[in-house]
Motif scaffolding. Structure first.
Motif, PDB file in Angstrom:
ATOM      1  N   LEU A 283       0.805  -1.116   0.072  1.00 25.63           N
ATOM      2  CA  LEU A 283       0.200  -0.030  -0.072  1.00 25.63           C
ATOM      3  C   LEU A 283       0.842   1.173  -0.092  1.00 25.63           C
ATOM      4  N   GLY A 284       1.857   1.177   0.713  1.00 28.66           N
ATOM      5  CA  GLY A 284       2.979   2.381   0.620  1.00 28.66           C
ATOM      6  C   GLY A 284       3.553   2.645  -0.506  1.00 28.66           C
ATOM      7  N   ALA A 285       3.676   1.386  -1.540  1.00 32.99           N
ATOM      8  CA  ALA A 285       4.190   1.790  -3.037  1.00 32.99           C
ATOM      9  C   ALA A 285       3.145   2.352  -3.645  1.00 32.99           C
ATOM     10  N   ALA A 286       1.776   2.005  -3.421  1.00 34.42           N
ATOM     11  CA  ALA A 286       0.814   2.271  -4.131  1.00 34.42           C
ATOM     12  C   ALA A 286       0.752   4.011  -3.941  1.00 34.42           C
ATOM     13  N   ILE A 287       0.693   4.364  -2.667  1.00 34.29           N
ATOM     14  CA  ILE A 287       0.348   5.683  -2.093  1.00 34.29           C
ATOM     15  C   ILE A 287       1.604   6.322  -3.183  1.00 34.29           C
ATOM     16  N   GLU A 288       2.649   5.974  -3.177  1.00 31.65           N
ATOM     17  CA  GLU A 288       3.964   6.727  -3.712  1.00 31.65           C
ATOM     18  C   GLU A 288       3.651   6.534  -5.180  1.00 31.65           C
ATOM     19  N   PHE A 289       3.126   5.659  -5.660  1.00 33.14           N
ATOM     20  CA  PHE A 289       2.699   5.602  -7.343  1.00 33.14           C
ATOM     21  C   PHE A 289       1.485   6.953  -7.494  1.00 33.14           C
ATOM     22  N   ILE A 290       0.607   6.920  -6.539  1.00 32.42           N
ATOM     23  CA  ILE A 290      -0.288   7.856  -6.759  1.00 32.42           C
ATOM     24  C   ILE A 290       0.358   9.480  -6.645  1.00 32.42           C
ATOM     25  N   GLN A 291       1.058   9.532  -5.693  1.00 36.07           N
ATOM     26  CA  GLN A 291       1.514  10.822  -5.312  1.00 36.07           C
ATOM     27  C   GLN A 291       2.619  11.225  -6.457  1.00 36.07           C
ATOM     28  N   ASN A 292       3.063  10.393  -7.330  1.00 38.48           N
ATOM     29  CA  ASN A 292       4.089  10.574  -8.109  1.00 38.48           C
ATOM     30  C   ASN A 292       3.374  11.015  -9.641  1.00 38.48           C
ATOM     31  N   LEU A 293       2.086  10.673  -9.794  1.00 32.84           N
ATOM     32  CA  LEU A 293       1.409  11.161 -11.051  1.00 32.84           C
ATOM     33  C   LEU A 293       1.059  12.646 -10.798  1.00 32.84           C
ATOM     34  N   PRO A 294       1.040  13.232 -12.059  1.00 31.92           N
ATOM     35  CA  PRO A 294       0.657  14.711 -12.047  1.00 31.92           C
ATOM     36  C   PRO A 294      -0.614  14.762 -11.733  1.00 31.92           C
TER      37      PRO A 294
END
Ligand code: PMP
Length: 404
Positions: A283-294
């Protein structure tokens, strides 16, 4: 944003079904997972696998610091005040059960619990169980003709001073968006405890629990590009601290003797037993993924795709849309003339198109629409315009097959 590069991060999307490239329009049921999420979980099992909080050894301390770091990430992600306000659960369903169970001592016979008619069963049945045990009364908040929460009726119901108001942020069946900030403000002014089900919101909207000002906000990892088996219960510290634990056992205690047990402080008090460690890390990786999206670009893209989907369906003819509005989030609900939704779904599947058909775990909503079920097409960051075009093309052929 380089869209092909973004889409290439989702390995499941690279397959064919029945000779057709997979067209996945069932993100509202569960999203596909980017490689970074799969890799983070694999890495934990390859290198760091140990239980959290318990041992002096290095593997355990590595696992613990990764696990607790995700709590901090979540605090920032939904703008909670304190890390102790984030409780890891196994999903939205468990989160709501924990709240409904945990409030038992605060609810009395005759208390009123208001529930959104568009609610998912996970936001209905736990409250019914609470009502059964406490003698509280469930009252649905009706919808308007166009499937929005009926604010006039809501205002009238709030005059009855409900003890609890349970809302959805975004309806999983229709994609309709509730204006939760002011709905919660009204509920709080009436003295209610408020819970917002954000399962369909967190992947698409920026969520600020302080701005919403709800007492509880709940969601699942698997609908936001993360793994299954992990969910979040956010609670305002003061009320979370008073919640009776639904689960007791190891980890949630300070001291245990056969005479008495002293419970731990938050967040441990509500996290009994070994948690889903790899899933938290995923889930931590998913949050990072979302936060890296413009952010702005992604939201605009999803909104344009959804509008395109709604328009294409309307233009097809013989399609009944349910609660389609331009500010909907992520999903479109429809039926093809009087055809059974399941038949439509099966025929679409034969052309590699994955949509959800049924009552969408929202039977009271289906009853209020006077239907047994419908089809739902839902999108995510990886959905392309070509996906929508292929879906419409396939639905056109289904329509010809069934109606001509
Ligand atoms: N609420 C909503 C709005 C949902 O969409 C879902 C999942 N379909 C749930 C609750 C239940 O989530 P889970 O099955 O992950 O516990």
């Amino acid at each position: 944003m380089d869209f092909p590069q973004l889409r290439a991060q989702f390995p499941t999307l690279e397959q064919t079904l029945e000779g057709y490239p997979l067209c996945y329009l069932d993100t509202a049921a569960t999203s596909q997972k980017p490689k970074c999420v799969i890799d983070a979980m694999t890495q934990y099992y390859h290198k760091d696998n140990a239980n959290v909080h318990r041992a002096a050894h290095q593997l355990s301390s590595r696992a613990t610091s990764q696990y607790e770091a995700v709590r901090d990430q979540l605090k920032g992600f939904i703008k909670a005040r304190r890390r102790e306000e984030i409780i890891f659960t196994h999903g939205t369903t468990e989160s709501i059960n924990m709240v409904a169970h945990g409030l038992m001592n605060q609810i009395q016979a005759g208390d009123i619990i208001l529930i959104d008619t568009a609610a998912h069963h996970a936001n209905i049945v736990p409250w019914q169980e609470l009502a059964k045990r406490s003698g509280a009364i469930i009252k649905p908040i009706p919808l308007t003709e166009d499937c929005r929460l009926d604010e006039q009726a809501y205002k009238a119901l709030l005059k009855q001073k409900p003890a609890i108001v349970a809302l959805c942020h975004v309806s999983n069946a229709l994609g309709t968006l509730n204006p939760v900030n002011h709905l919660v403000a009204k509920a709080k002014a009436a003295g209610a405890i408020t819970l917002v089900d954000g399962a369909q919101a967190v992947a698409h909207l920026e969520v600020d629990v302080q701005a919403i000002d709800c007492d509880f906000y709940v969601f699942s990892g698997h609908k936001m590009y993360g793994p299954t088996g992990i969910g979040v219960l956010y609670g305002h510290f003061d009320i979370l601290d008073k919640l009776e634990p639904m689960m007791t056992g190891g980890e949630m205690i300070k001291t245990v003797s056969f005479d008495t047990t002293e419970f731990n402080i938050l967040p441990n008090r509500l996290e009994a037993g070994t948690p889903p460690i790899a899933e938290v890390i995923g889930l931590g990786a998913a949050i990072e993924f979302i936060q890296n999206l413009p952010k702005a670009e992604t939201a605009q893209r999803e909104q344009q795709l959804l509008t395109y989907l709604q328009t294409q369906l309307t233009d097809l003819g013989n399609i009944k849309l349910y609660g389609a509005h331009e500010n909907n989030i992520g999903a479109v609900a429809f039926n093809l003339a009087d055809e059974h939704h399941q038949d439509v779904g099966i025929l679409l599947d034969q052309q590699g198109i994955a949509v959800r058909c049924g009552h969408h775990c929202a039977m009271p909503l289906m009853q209020s629409l006077a239907i047994k079920g419908c089809c739902r097409a839902s999108i995510g960051v990886y959905t392309s315009k070509e996906d929508i075009d292929r879906f419409i093309e396939a639905l056109t052929s289904v329509k010809e097959m069934l109606l001509d």
